[in-house]
Design an enzyme around this catalytic site. Structure first.
Site, PDB file in Angstrom:
ATOM      1  N   ALA A   1       8.944  -7.773 -15.834  1.00 60.82           N
ATOM      2  CA  ALA A   1      10.003  -7.730 -14.835  1.00 60.82           C
ATOM      3  C   ALA A   1      10.416  -6.296 -14.531  1.00 60.82           C
ATOM      4  O   ALA A   1      10.517  -5.458 -15.437  1.00 60.82           O
ATOM      5  CB  ALA A   1      11.211  -8.530 -15.323  1.00 60.82           C
TER       6      ALA A   1
ATOM      7  N   HIS B   1       0.838  -1.199   0.000  1.00 61.12           N
ATOM      8  CA  HIS B   1       0.000   0.000   0.000  1.00 61.12           C
ATOM      9  C   HIS B   1       0.873   1.249   0.000  1.00 61.12           C
ATOM     10  O   HIS B   1       2.082   1.183   0.230  1.00 61.12           O
ATOM     11  CB  HIS B   1      -0.915   0.008   1.225  1.00 61.12           C
ATOM     12  CG  HIS B   1      -0.171   0.164   2.520  1.00 61.12           C
ATOM     13  ND1 HIS B   1       0.353  -0.912   3.211  1.00 61.12           N
ATOM     14  CD2 HIS B   1       0.139   1.264   3.238  1.00 61.12           C
ATOM     15  CE1 HIS B   1       0.956  -0.477   4.302  1.00 61.12           C
ATOM     16  NE2 HIS B   1       0.853   0.836   4.346  1.00 61.12           N
TER      17      HIS B   1
END
Length: 199
Positions: A159, A122
């Site tokens: 990636a 978060h």
């Protein structure tokens, strides 16, 4: 969640990993080595911990939670993988490589693929709400998924990408910050066809 459901989820995780990463491997690797890999152990420990949250008998629950805490300590300290038991995951969680993996107590659908150094977290100022993950999501090595966002179904995160905005269904995103490079990502579902018909 019953113990039978716990075993069924573990079986779905192992079946997914075999089909995705070990389909053409030797019988030993598919049936023995797969259980010894750090990623598999981390998933089994997480599933066990999630099941213990639903045990009703207080004394038994405390004993099982102690076993879980010991297992989780090994996974975190030895393998560098953090998955809390409050994480709500559907069937099919595959961690191929280990180290530097952080998953918060969020929600995810079926079939989540996680590679090394993946962080889901978060952002301060958003009420501490972590991302929500859809079905058939592939998180490449080093991917960072941050904030109160939603990752749709059949999504590939490349990636080392940094994702801080919602990703619609069927998209591939790459870069820092991540940008959509394809809106027709279907290869995950195509490769999953036929997996777990018996789940």
């Amino acid at each position: 969640m019953t113990f039978k459901e716990f075993l069924a989820l573990v079986k779905s995780d192992i079946d997914l990993k075999k089909h995705w990463f070990l389909k053409n491997d030797t019988p030993f690797n598919k049936n023995v080595r797969v259980w010894l890999e750090p990623g598999t152990i981390a998933v089994v420990v997480y599933r066990f911990g999630h099941w213990t949250n639903h045990v009703k008998v207080p004394i038994l629950k405390q004993l099982l939670r102690l076993i879980y805490i010991l297992g989780k300590s090994v996974v975190v300290l030895g393998f560098g993988i953090y998955i809390p038991s409050r994480f709500k995951m559907g069937k099919g969680l595959a961690i191929h490589n280990f180290s530097g993996i952080f998953i918060p107590p969020t929600t995810a659908g079926d079939n989540l693929f996680v590679f090394q150094n993946v962080t889901i977290g978060h952002l301060r100022g958003q009420g501490g709400r972590p991302p929500k993950i859809g079905n058939n999501v592939f998180l490449g090595a080093g991917a960072k998924i941050l904030g109160d966002i939603t990752i749709g179904n059949n999504v590939v995160v490349g990636a080392n990408s940094l994702v801080m905005n919602d990703v619609p269904d069927g998209c591939t995103v790459v870069g820092v910050p991540a940008r959509v490079v394809s809106k027709e990502t279907t290869w995950i579902q195509e490769k999953l066809d036929g997996v777990g018909d018996h789940w």
